[in-house]
Enzyme design. Structure first.
Site, PDB file in Angstrom:
ATOM      1  N   HIS A 287      -8.727   7.173   2.900  1.00  0.00           N
ATOM      2  CA  HIS A 287      -8.312   8.392   2.221  1.00  0.00           C
ATOM      3  C   HIS A 287      -9.535   9.093   1.655  1.00  0.00           C
ATOM      4  CE1 HIS A 287      -8.753   5.615  -1.173  1.00  0.00           C
ATOM      5  NE2 HIS A 287      -8.809   6.675  -1.984  1.00  0.00           N
TER       6      HIS A 287
ATOM      7  N   CYS B 268       0.832  -1.205   0.000  1.00  0.00           N
ATOM      8  CA  CYS B 268       0.000   0.000   0.000  1.00  0.00           C
ATOM      9  C   CYS B 268       0.865   1.253   0.000  1.00  0.00           C
ATOM     10  CB  CYS B 268      -0.919  -0.004   1.223  1.00  0.00           C
ATOM     11  SG  CYS B 268      -1.843   1.536   1.425  1.00  0.00           S
TER      12      CYS B 268
END
Length: 367
Positions: free
Chosen positions: A189, A54
């Site tokens: 996010h 990630c």
């Protein structure tokens, strides 16, 4: 013959474009480079969230474009560890800086004689990612009020930055959580897209507030909040600074709107206190959604007034910035797409009752 269609762009027209339907006026962004986005696997409810490679995790700062904003409580170098919230340009942007001149459709563009004839405008704009916490397997509402407040502070600071940029008329802050809500990465996010034009839905809201003022002599959002508080059944939470309610004409089950009590059109003008209070309220709302609906996919987005563009005629009378939360319990089907109307099986009064039932106490309790 046979095989899958390759959706990756194969030509050299890499810059995005704004295109406008000449009949309806609908604006579309053609962004070929978005087809290259990596789509991470999302775990099921009973799986741990694997971090893999990630790019948003702390310690992998070199895997993203250089940051444009970050909050590091203990200080530290740019693009280093120790951050609380980090903002970076989107590696696969829908709009691009330097994609061309600031776009402007003439009054006569798109008329019937010019159908499909080079009415596209360069996809100029900014597209950023707000990485909401360093921990891959969490999100800001599991980290306390300070973390939530830092996220909403980042939103404000980036909007202030865009307000200083020439040619930017509007910006949308939005969050996609879950694959069915449009997310490509499971790490918590949100995103910001700043544009030199005003999206049609924002233009309708601004124009509607102006029309309401001219016809009634009162501000729309002030009247709306008075009416909702008087009715009472759709109110989820009312604090000293904000009101959260399920709209009368909710499009989605458990749709929610959050609006400041103060007359304030632009989120970039919110005070530090307002930002902290909004973060605390949003954290509780996210926990309530978890408690009531489980790990449901959802979107939220922030509508704010014009960012001082000469292309926009001032601040609409009575408009207030507001944040809308839309859990994605129901997919968009043919009727919704074909008609622009929505079928909502959960009345907003019932939805508000469930929101209130699962809303944690303001002291920060998590269940």
């Amino acid at each position: 013959m046979g095989g899958k269609i390759d959706l990756k762009p194969t030509d050299d027209r890499s810059h995005p474009e704004y295109r406008r339907d000449p009949l309806t006026g609908q604006i579309v962004i053609i962004a070929r480079q978005r087809a290259h986005r990596p789509m991470s696997r999302f775990p099921s409810d009973d799986e741990d969230l694997p971090s893999g490679d990630c790019p948003f995790c702390e310690g992998r700062e070199t895997m993203t474009p250089p940051e444009v904003f970050a909050i590091r409580p203990e200080g530290g170098a740019r693009d280093s560890v120790g951050w609380q919230v980090r903002v970076v340009p989107n590696k696969y942007p829908a709009l691009m800086v330097g994609a061309g001149e600031t776009p402007s459709w003439s009054e006569h563009s798109g008329h019937l004689g010019d159908l499909l004839q080079d009415d596209a405008l360069p996809g100029v704009g900014h597209h950023e990612v707000v990485i909401e916490c360093p921990d891959h397997a969490s999100s800001y509402h599991r980290h306390g009020d300070a973390q939530a407040g830092a996220v909403f502070l980042a939103y404000r600071e980036r909007l202030r930055c865009f307000a200083r940029k020439e040619g930017i008329a509007s910006a949308i802050v939005f969050k996609n959580s879950g694959r069915s809500a449009g997310a490509s990465q499971p790490h918590a996010h949100s995103q910001i897209i700043a544009m030199p034009l005003v999206p049609p839905i924002l233009e309708r809201e601004w124009r509607g507030c102006d029309d309401y003022w001219r016809e009634n002599g009162r501000h729309y959002f002030a009247n709306l909040l008075d009416a909702e508080r008087s009715h009472g059944e759709r109110i989820v939470e009312a604090t000293d600074d904000f009101v959260a309610w399920c709209p009368y004409a909710s499009r989605f089950p458990y749709e929610l709107c959050v609006c400041p009590r103060e007359e304030q059109a632009r989120y970039d003008e919110a005070s530090d206190h307002q930002v902290e209070a909004l973060g605390a309220l949003m954290r509780r709302l996210m926990l309530a959604m978890d408690n009531a609906l489980g790990s449901v996919a959802f979107n939220y987005f922030l509508h704010t007034a014009s960012l001082d563009s000469p292309n926009v005629d001032g601040v609409p009378a009575g408009f207030r910035w507001h944040l809308e939360i839309t859990p994605r319990l129901e997919g968009l089907a043919g009727f919704e797409i074909g008609s622009g109307m929505y079928i909502n099986p959960v009345p907003p009064d019932m939805a508000a009752r469930d929101w209130r039932r699962y809303m944690p106490a303001a002291d920060g309790a998590t269940s």
